[in-house]
Design a protein around this motif. Structure first.
Motif, PDB file in Angstrom:
ATOM      1  N   LEU A 252       1.025  -1.419  -0.322  1.00 23.82           N
ATOM      2  CA  LEU A 252      -0.519   0.159   0.038  1.00 23.82           C
ATOM      3  C   LEU A 252       0.435   0.395   0.088  1.00 23.82           C
ATOM      4  CD1 LEU A 252      -2.774  -0.909   2.241  1.00 23.82           C
ATOM      5  CD2 LEU A 252      -2.890  -0.723  -0.025  1.00 23.82           C
ATOM      6  N   VAL A 253       2.262   0.809   0.361  1.00 25.27           N
ATOM      7  CA  VAL A 253       3.346   2.370  -0.021  1.00 25.27           C
ATOM      8  C   VAL A 253       3.610   2.189  -1.503  1.00 25.27           C
ATOM      9  CG1 VAL A 253       5.062   3.136   1.357  1.00 25.27           C
ATOM     10  CG2 VAL A 253       4.107   1.892   2.543  1.00 25.27           C
ATOM     11  N   GLY A 254       3.844   1.295  -1.934  1.00 19.67           N
ATOM     12  CA  GLY A 254       4.615   0.600  -3.524  1.00 19.67           C
ATOM     13  C   GLY A 254       6.172   1.211  -3.460  1.00 19.67           C
ATOM     14  N   ASP A 255       6.472   1.143  -4.831  1.00 24.52           N
ATOM     15  CA  ASP A 255       7.825   2.069  -4.497  1.00 24.52           C
ATOM     16  C   ASP A 255       7.242   3.608  -4.709  1.00 24.52           C
ATOM     17  OD1 ASP A 255      10.379   1.408  -5.506  1.00 24.52           O
ATOM     18  OD2 ASP A 255       9.558   2.069  -7.540  1.00 24.52           O
ATOM     19  N   ASN A 256       8.607   3.823  -3.307  1.00 24.71           N
ATOM     20  CA  ASN A 256       9.331   5.355  -3.401  1.00 24.71           C
ATOM     21  C   ASN A 256       7.682   6.088  -3.089  1.00 24.71           C
ATOM     22  OD1 ASN A 256      11.779   5.223  -4.482  1.00 24.71           O
ATOM     23  ND2 ASN A 256      11.244   5.717  -6.229  1.00 24.71           N
ATOM     24  N   GLY A 257       6.557   5.209  -2.541  1.00 25.33           N
ATOM     25  CA  GLY A 257       5.257   5.880  -1.941  1.00 25.33           C
ATOM     26  C   GLY A 257       4.065   5.690  -2.567  1.00 25.33           C
TER      27      GLY A 257
ATOM     28  N   VAL B 116       0.850   5.122   5.955  1.00 26.61           N
ATOM     29  CA  VAL B 116       0.281   3.995   5.091  1.00 26.61           C
ATOM     30  C   VAL B 116       2.163   3.140   6.628  1.00 26.61           C
ATOM     31  CG1 VAL B 116       0.446   2.101   4.670  1.00 26.61           C
ATOM     32  CG2 VAL B 116      -0.856   3.845   3.526  1.00 26.61           C
ATOM     33  N   ALA B 117       1.423   2.208   7.315  1.00 27.10           N
ATOM     34  CA  ALA B 117       2.421   1.999   7.506  1.00 27.10           C
ATOM     35  C   ALA B 117       3.709   2.568   8.635  1.00 27.10           C
ATOM     36  CB  ALA B 117       3.288   0.592   7.155  1.00 27.10           C
ATOM     37  N   GLY B 118       3.806   3.992   8.587  1.00 30.99           N
ATOM     38  CA  GLY B 118       4.165   4.905   8.593  1.00 30.99           C
ATOM     39  C   GLY B 118       5.644   5.111   7.964  1.00 30.99           C
ATOM     40  N   HIS B 119       5.374   4.868   7.215  1.00 27.72           N
ATOM     41  CA  HIS B 119       6.300   5.388   5.668  1.00 27.72           C
ATOM     42  C   HIS B 119       6.436   6.869   5.877  1.00 27.72           C
ATOM     43  CE1 HIS B 119       8.137   5.439   1.769  1.00 27.72           C
ATOM     44  NE2 HIS B 119       7.821   6.517   1.588  1.00 27.72           N
ATOM     45  N   ARG B 120       5.434   7.247   5.742  1.00 28.63           N
ATOM     46  CA  ARG B 120       5.776   8.732   5.732  1.00 28.63           C
ATOM     47  C   ARG B 120       6.679   9.779   6.894  1.00 28.63           C
ATOM     48  NH1 ARG B 120       3.700  11.364   1.299  1.00 28.63           N
ATOM     49  NH2 ARG B 120       1.216  10.823   0.579  1.00 28.63           N
ATOM     50  N   ALA B 121       5.974   9.112   8.050  1.00 21.62           N
ATOM     51  CA  ALA B 121       7.309   9.676   9.751  1.00 21.62           C
ATOM     52  C   ALA B 121       8.167   9.311   9.572  1.00 21.62           C
ATOM     53  CB  ALA B 121       5.889   8.949  10.170  1.00 21.62           C
TER      54      ALA B 121
END
Length: 198
Positions: A96-101, A129-134
């Motif tokens: 749900l994050v994908g390659d490079n968001g 999603v799952a702390g990716h951006r943080a």
């Protein structure tokens, strides 16, 4: 399957301040602060409504796709912040994050459209999603600090690698906080931040 969790709601520190163009999400980051100042800031109740609509949309999407995850809703400054986090049933699929968001960015835009459809107002909500951006934000702060140090020591401008609008916004904020200025140059997908000497 999925569960919505409300967290403490913090009102914006100064809701009257204009936001930068990159913070506007779908707006071009070449828009001036005066252009974005003409848009009124959303009241905390409106942001709560945005978060609720987004949470319902995402919960339905996770159920349809038979994916695990809980939804956290918060207010971050002058925008709704929604996160899909790991649940007791299992982890949020990192796809749900994908390659490079890229999947995350697309999912955020779909969620914004769902909110706009329900409220009649353009949404600036941020989705994680799952702390990716943080996690990415912490990396970007470090990159910005290194560039700031280099520019202060050399007196020369420093161009960074291409970044998304979200990433450029984080860097611009760090540079501004350090007393320097920065600008975005180039066109997508090669648009990047240039840190300027004082």
């Amino acid at each position: 399957m999925s569960e919505v969790t409300d967290q403490a709601v913090e009102p914006a520190a100064n809701a009257d301040e204009p936001t930068s163009a990159e913070e506007q999400g779908t707006m071009s980051d070449d828009t001036t602060a005066t252009d974005s100042a003409s848009e009124p800031s959303a009241a905390p109740a409106d942001l709560e409504k945005e978060g609720e609509v987004a949470a319902d949309f995402l919960e339905n999407l996770l159920d349809i796709c038979d994916l695990d995850g809980d939804i956290d809703v918060d207010i971050d400054g002058d925008r709704a912040a929604v996160a899909i986090v790991d649940s007791e049933e299992g982890r949020v699929p990192r796809r749900l994050v994908g390659d490079n968001g890229k999947v995350l960015d697309a999912l955020q835009e779909l969620t914004r459209l769902a909110v706009q459809s329900a409220t009649g107002h353009r949404s600036r909500l941020m989705l994680d999603v799952a702390g990716h951006r943080a996690g990415r934000r912490a990396e970007l702060v470090e990159i910005a600090q290194e560039a700031i140090t280099t520019v202060k020591e050399s007196g020369e401008k420093a161009a960074l690698e291409p970044m998304t609008a979200f990433e450029r916004k984080v860097v611009h904020d760090e540079v501004l906080a350090a007393g320097l200025s920065s600008e975005s140059e180039g066109v997508e997908p090669r648009r990047h931040v240039v840190v300027l000497p004082a």
